[in-house]
Write a protein that holds these residues in place. Structure first.
Motif, PDB file in Angstrom:
ATOM      1  N   SER A  38      78.777  14.625  55.865  1.00 25.65           N
ATOM      2  CA  SER A  38      79.109  15.950  55.310  1.00 25.65           C
ATOM      3  C   SER A  38      77.912  16.855  55.547  1.00 25.65           C
ATOM      4  O   SER A  38      77.044  17.005  54.704  1.00 25.65           O
ATOM      5  CB  SER A  38      79.416  15.836  53.807  1.00 25.65           C
ATOM      6  N   THR A  42      75.886  23.855  52.379  1.00 27.94           N
ATOM      7  CA  THR A  42      76.418  23.832  51.024  1.00 27.94           C
ATOM      8  C   THR A  42      77.642  22.937  51.015  1.00 27.94           C
ATOM      9  O   THR A  42      78.480  23.020  51.928  1.00 27.94           O
ATOM     10  CB  THR A  42      76.789  25.252  50.556  1.00 27.94           C
ATOM     11  N   THR A  43      77.771  22.104  50.002  1.00 26.03           N
ATOM     12  CA  THR A  43      78.835  21.100  50.016  1.00 26.03           C
ATOM     13  C   THR A  43      79.238  20.735  48.592  1.00 26.03           C
ATOM     14  O   THR A  43      78.425  20.851  47.670  1.00 26.03           O
ATOM     15  CB  THR A  43      78.354  19.826  50.756  1.00 26.03           C
ATOM     16  N   PRO A  44      80.483  20.311  48.382  1.00 30.33           N
ATOM     17  CA  PRO A  44      80.852  19.781  47.068  1.00 30.33           C
ATOM     18  C   PRO A  44      80.414  18.336  46.889  1.00 30.33           C
ATOM     19  O   PRO A  44      80.398  17.818  45.768  1.00 30.33           O
ATOM     20  CB  PRO A  44      82.380  19.884  47.074  1.00 30.33           C
ATOM     21  N   GLN A  45      80.044  17.697  48.016  1.00 32.30           N
ATOM     22  CA  GLN A  45      79.713  16.281  47.966  1.00 32.30           C
ATOM     23  C   GLN A  45      78.839  15.899  49.152  1.00 32.30           C
ATOM     24  O   GLN A  45      79.226  16.112  50.301  1.00 32.30           O
ATOM     25  CB  GLN A  45      81.006  15.456  47.983  1.00 32.30           C
ATOM     26  N   TYR A 128      77.720  13.702  44.041  1.00 34.05           N
ATOM     27  CA  TYR A 128      78.237  15.033  43.757  1.00 34.05           C
ATOM     28  C   TYR A 128      77.738  15.465  42.384  1.00 34.05           C
ATOM     29  O   TYR A 128      77.314  14.635  41.568  1.00 34.05           O
ATOM     30  CB  TYR A 128      79.770  15.033  43.795  1.00 34.05           C
ATOM     31  N   ARG A 129      77.782  16.749  42.126  1.00 34.00           N
ATOM     32  CA  ARG A 129      77.352  17.259  40.824  1.00 34.00           C
ATOM     33  C   ARG A 129      78.319  16.811  39.740  1.00 34.00           C
ATOM     34  O   ARG A 129      79.531  16.735  39.959  1.00 34.00           O
ATOM     35  CB  ARG A 129      77.263  18.779  40.850  1.00 34.00           C
ATOM     36  N   TRP A 132      81.083  19.100  39.316  1.00 32.78           N
ATOM     37  CA  TRP A 132      81.859  19.273  40.538  1.00 32.78           C
ATOM     38  C   TRP A 132      81.675  20.647  41.175  1.00 32.78           C
ATOM     39  O   TRP A 132      82.510  21.106  41.948  1.00 32.78           O
ATOM     40  CB  TRP A 132      83.343  18.996  40.295  1.00 32.78           C
ATOM     41  N   GLN A 133      80.560  21.313  40.915  1.00 33.62           N
ATOM     42  CA  GLN A 133      80.253  22.568  41.590  1.00 33.62           C
ATOM     43  C   GLN A 133      79.621  22.288  42.955  1.00 33.62           C
ATOM     44  O   GLN A 133      78.968  21.260  43.159  1.00 33.62           O
ATOM     45  CB  GLN A 133      79.289  23.402  40.736  1.00 33.62           C
ATOM     46  N   ASN A 134      79.813  23.215  43.896  1.00 37.38           N
ATOM     47  CA  ASN A 134      79.133  23.099  45.179  1.00 37.38           C
ATOM     48  C   ASN A 134      77.627  23.177  44.980  1.00 37.38           C
ATOM     49  O   ASN A 134      77.146  23.792  44.023  1.00 37.38           O
ATOM     50  CB  ASN A 134      79.574  24.211  46.129  1.00 37.38           C
ATOM     51  N   THR A 136      73.604  23.219  47.261  1.00 35.94           N
ATOM     52  CA  THR A 136      72.890  23.307  48.533  1.00 35.94           C
ATOM     53  C   THR A 136      72.182  21.994  48.797  1.00 35.94           C
ATOM     54  O   THR A 136      71.405  21.527  47.969  1.00 35.94           O
ATOM     55  CB  THR A 136      71.874  24.461  48.498  1.00 35.94           C
ATOM     56  N   GLN A 137      72.458  21.401  49.952  1.00 39.09           N
ATOM     57  CA  GLN A 137      71.783  20.159  50.315  1.00 39.09           C
ATOM     58  C   GLN A 137      70.805  20.329  51.472  1.00 39.09           C
ATOM     59  O   GLN A 137      69.975  19.447  51.724  1.00 39.09           O
ATOM     60  CB  GLN A 137      72.804  19.070  50.668  1.00 39.09           C
TER      61      GLN A 137
END
Length: 453
Positions: A38, A42-45, A128-129, A132-134, A136-137
């Motif tokens: 992924s 920026t990602t949800p997971q 994941y948070r 469940w918020q997006n 920045t990775q």
């Protein structure tokens, strides 16, 4: 004591050899490859996938191996294993805070041996948070937009506490201790022991000895469910919690026993608990039920800094995004209910824990250690270390309802509970002390002084 994340298969490239545990001299033979499933900034997971190679000449016991993936930020994350050749049931994951608003995901193993020349093959991991918020990775130290497996030195590998692969941010970070030790904060104090020799939930000795059988409404669990004292019994000297549901809130019964006084803080907590995977009556199975042993304080306000909670939570049928058996050890700094925000850290194992288990929590010197059957299961600390005295509790409750109208009942049992104030007691010594009480026909002791409101 709330929230929490899968899939499994086994086969192939992990060689469980007849060779002995690797010595430190063989440890530098480990090498890690990384792939990102992924890659978005920026990602949800996040989905870091790993392969661990043994390029050395000796076998390495995977239970001695820790993999650290470094993150920026202090958000609360959940870890999950989607698929692994070595089996997700052998892989653990927990998050640890670092100075400067950073943290790392530490991936470990409960079993397995990596032979010379072998590799683990795919370990498809994700996190994941908690809300469940997006997120920045792309600013995470260990992140890379790498879509094919490649050697990756921004992920560190430790064996027995020694760095053997990769470069942590800044060149180093606190390494795990290969032989955990803790020292008491104060002088050894009072003891609590109870083998639950009561006639029922109405036995006057329960209140006299500082126990409360819950009847009040409220969380956790299904809104509108009943907390029933009559479903708390003591057959053959076993605390027995029988929680049931017919798929409706009004037909759902949950159970809880707790100490009346909030007077337990540093020291050792222990209990022998029988978890179950299936209902003892009715059906169908599959209800998202939580079976627990934990300590807790009241939450006096949203994100109360003095809140604390130390949990063993077993979910026999999954829940919170998990599809099947999972055991959590969770240490809480605080939370707010609405909108949900959790500040905690947890360690999980995805395997059945049905049957009797000896559970121990050591709280001392800024470190919390959780043991199951004498095995170190989790180690937490930092902001998650409790600040104020706690209650001791056991409860069994439903996360949600699965809809079937057939009544079904789940059972959790507890043989005994033990607490040693201001004293770090090994799991083996706990069993010795409990055996001593029973040999002397002592069914109850409470010399722990004080109480808190």
């Amino acid at each position: 004591m709330f929230k929490h994340v899968w899939k499994i298969v086994a086969a192939l490239a992990l060689v469980v050899g007849l060779v002995g545990v690797a010595h430190a001299s063989a440890a530098p033979g480990l090498r890690l490859q990384y792939k990102n499933s992924s890659t978005g900034a920026t990602t949800p997971q996040a989905e870091p996938w790993f392969k661990l190679f043994n390029d050395g000449s000796s076998a390495v016991q995977l239970s001695q191996v820790k993999i650290r993936y470094y993150l920026t930020g202090t958000e609360t994350y959940r870890f999950a294993c989607s698929w692994a050749v070595v089996s997700c049931s052998t892989i653990t994951g927990s998050f640890t805070g670092l100075p400067g608003g950073k943290q790392y995901l530490e991936v470990g193993f409960t079993s397995g041996t990596l032979a010379p020349g072998a590799n683990t093959s795919d370990m498809q991991l994700r996190f994941y948070r908690a809300d469940w918020q997006n997120f920045t990775q792309s600013d995470d130290y260990s992140y890379g937009a790498v879509t094919s497996y490649a050697d990756w030195n921004k992920v560190a590998v430790y064996v027995g506490g020694q760095l053997v692969w990769g470069t942590p941010p800044g060149g180093s970070d606190p390494s795990p201790s290969p032989t955990p030790t803790v020292t008491p904060t104060g002088q050894p104090g009072g003891k609590l022991f109870d083998d639950f020799s009561y006639t029922g939930s109405g036995d006057a000795r329960l209140a006299q000895r500082g126990w409360t059988v819950r009847s009040s409404s409220g969380g956790p669990g299904v809104p509108g469910a009943t907390w029933s004292p009559s479903a708390v019994t003591f057959p053959s000297g076993l605390l027995t919690l029988e929680s049931s549901t017919n798929g409706t809130a009004s037909g759902t019964v949950q159970t809880e026993l707790s100490t009346s006084n909030r007077k337990f803080f540093e020291g050792t907590y222990a209990a022998r608990v029988n978890f179950s995977d299936a209902p003892i009556s009715g059906g169908p199975d599959g209800e998202h039920i939580v079976q627990t042993f934990f300590t807790i304080t009241p939450l006096n306000s949203n994100l109360d800094p003095n809140y604390g909670e130390l949990d063993f939570e077993y979910l026999p049928n999954g829940g919170w995004g998990e599809p099947s058996n999972i055991m959590y050890a969770t240490s809480w700094e605080t939370y707010q209910a609405d909108p949900w925000q959790a500040v905690n850290t947890h360690t999980a194992e995805r395997v059945s824990f049905a049957g009797w288990h000896d559970l121990v929590i050591q709280v001392s010197g800024g470190t919390i250690r959780y043991y199951i059957d004498g095995r170190l299961f989790a180690e937490h600390g930092g902001i998650y270390y409790p600040e104020t005295p706690m209650w001791i509790m056991f409860n069994q409750w439903f996360i949600d309802l699965q809809g079937s109208t057939t009544p079904r009942t789940y059972r959790q049992q507890v043989d005994w509970v033990y607490h040693a104030q201001n004293e770090v007691v090994s799991p083996a010594e706990v069993l010795t002390r409990v055996a001593g009480y029973r040999a002397a026909n002592t069914s109850f002791v409470d010399t722990v002084p004080g109480s808190a409101s």
